[in-house]
Design an enzyme around this catalytic site. Sequence first.
Site, short mmCIF file in Angstrom:
data_model
loop_
_atom_site.label_atom_id
_atom_site.label_comp_id
_atom_site.label_asym_id
_atom_site.label_seq_id
_atom_site.Cartn_x
_atom_site.Cartn_y
_atom_site.Cartn_z
N SER A 199 1.09 -1.41 0.04
CA SER A 199 0.47 0.19 0.37
C SER A 199 0.87 1.09 0.17
CB SER A 199 -0.75 0.00 1.30
OG SER A 199 -0.38 -0.27 2.12
N HIS A 222 -39.53 24.13 -10.59
CA HIS A 222 -39.94 23.44 -11.46
C HIS A 222 -39.41 23.93 -12.42
CE1 HIS A 222 -43.96 20.87 -9.59
NE2 HIS A 222 -43.66 22.33 -9.63
N LYS A 233 -17.17 31.42 -27.25
CA LYS A 233 -17.63 30.30 -26.58
C LYS A 233 -16.61 31.24 -25.01
CE LYS A 233 -19.65 26.94 -26.19
NZ LYS A 233 -19.68 25.98 -26.76
N ASN A 259 -16.86 29.09 -21.42
CA ASN A 259 -18.00 28.25 -21.13
C ASN A 259 -17.37 27.42 -19.94
OD1 ASN A 259 -18.78 26.17 -23.40
ND2 ASN A 259 -16.60 25.99 -24.12
N GLU A 280 -19.17 22.74 -14.05
CA GLU A 280 -19.17 21.46 -14.39
C GLU A 280 -18.37 21.21 -13.81
OE1 GLU A 280 -19.88 21.68 -19.45
OE2 GLU A 280 -18.55 23.70 -18.95
N SER A 326 -13.20 28.22 -26.52
CA SER A 326 -13.59 26.80 -27.60
C SER A 326 -12.25 26.84 -28.25
CB SER A 326 -14.60 26.98 -27.53
OG SER A 326 -14.73 25.86 -29.16
N GLN A 374 -7.67 -1.97 4.47
CA GLN A 374 -6.47 -1.46 2.90
C GLN A 374 -6.98 -0.67 2.21
OE1 GLN A 374 -1.86 -2.27 3.00
NE2 GLN A 374 -2.43 -2.87 0.92
N1 ARG Z 1 -1.56 -1.19 5.27
C1 ARG Z 1 -2.36 -1.94 6.25
C2 ARG Z 1 -3.30 -1.16 6.11
O1 ARG Z 1 -3.58 -0.05 5.37
C3 ARG Z 1 -1.23 -1.52 7.47
C4 ARG Z 1 -1.95 -2.45 8.44
C5 ARG Z 1 -1.17 -4.14 8.21
N2 ARG Z 1 -1.92 -4.85 9.24
C6 ARG Z 1 -1.84 -6.20 9.25
N3 ARG Z 1 -2.39 -6.83 10.10
N4 ARG Z 1 -1.37 -6.70 7.88
O2 ARG Z 1 -4.76 -1.66 6.50
#
Ligand code: ARG
Length: 486
Positions: A34, A167, A294, A296, A301, A288, A333
């Site tokens: 992660s 409306h 234009k 925009n 948006e 544009s 995670q």
């Molecule tokens: N990277 C993990 C998360 O975002 C951290 C916790 C991981 N814990 C574990 N027991 N593997 O949740």
Amino acid sequence: MARKTTRKKAAPNTMWGGRYALGPAEIMEKINASIGFDKKLYAQDIAGSAAHADMLVAQGILTAKDGRAIKQGLARVKDEIEQGKFKFSTKLEDIHFNVEQRLTDLIGPAGGRLHTARSRNDQVALDVRLWTRDAVDRLEGMLRDLQKALIDRAEEYASTIMPGFTHLQTAQPITFGHHLLAYVEMFGRDRSRLRDCRERMNESPLGAAALAGTPHRIDRRHTAKALGFDRPMANSLDAVSDRDYVVEFLGAASLCAVHLSRLAEEIVIWCSAPFRFIALSDAFTTGSSIMPQKRNPDAAELIRGKVGRIVGAFVALCTLLKGLPLTYGKDMQEDKEPLFDAADSIELCVAAMTGMIRDLEANPERMRAVASADYSVATDLADWLVRSVGLPFRQAHHATGALVGKAAAKGVDLDDLSLADMQAVEPRITRDVYKVLTVEASVAARRSYGGTAPANVVRAIRDARKRFLESPPPSSGEVPGRRRGS
Ligand code: ARG
């Protein structure tokens, strides 16, 4: 026979590989890591570790010397990250392992003592909570700025007449200031939802350890206080598995995004050629590539468009948590990317909306002209019949309908009908009626509490400044974990 997964002869993970002969498959490393996104949590992770180390020292679990080395090492790691010198490693999975490994490289075995009485489960729960708390404070402060911009513009346009719609059909004249103040109320409720969820989330999960607590004699109140929490969470299982605060924040952000989108949609309509109620500044429009004329309203948006990903994040989190057995599951995670994306998106939307509101110019002549058309004062005529003739409202409505029909057949406005024409429908009508048939008289008459009369709007502005702007905004940009003043 099943195809064998390609397997590098990698060494086991230094953080947990004690019972492993080999490291993870390449694809395992890829799905598991992660660090690509949770590096965003580095400041929270380091602040949490420093508080944990202080507590371990205070409790005699760590020596003061190790405590000092850990804190100095953490400060150095933070510096390296902020200078862009830190080498993040996918092998080390996440921000927690990356920081701990580098700390140990820097200070030796003392680095390995930091994780005493802690788990990544309470660590990540803490980091995300601290991050979300900051996001809540930032958003609340930004919404206050948006409210200020709206109130300032409402003051400028307190008696500027525009058509009010139901409306999207002309209904009754209102003032532009009154219309802008409607959004001030919505963003005020958004702020109060943020404050609510902040209060609920402000408990510390740290010290829950993996799930069950720890045999070490820790002091959870110590770390809770140091990190600006009101108290430690009462149940260790809940502490590591709770992500309610993320859902609550995303829920509040979703509703806020819905409000922003409604305003954005009105801006798109108002600046379109058939309406011409407002003009946006050069700074908040784009040209544009083919049509030179234009302008925009892209920012509006995009604000309308970004609701999808913000509400999407809310749905993603609910779906993620639903059916997850206690306590921690790696599924969790997956909370981070939607959270980070939604927070970035809503902040961008609020900032862009604030800029647009500050810059836009209304076209009062055009607004008044449209407000005067389409028999917008018909209700005033009916109300006059109730007040001056004593007709039951339903009958007054009926007579007014007949008068509108008569005017429409002649292709004129109501106040162009002669008194004789009027009296043909209702003989008790007097010349007095013409006084209520202007848009100015119509708005001025709506003095009931919360109504659109300019005198009310002026009072409402004073009241809104008091309710929404006088309390100090939460400060942002402080060290994570410090208590915010709001
Ligand atoms: N990277 C993990 C998360 O975002 C951290 C916790 C991981 N814990 C574990 N027991 N593997 O949740």
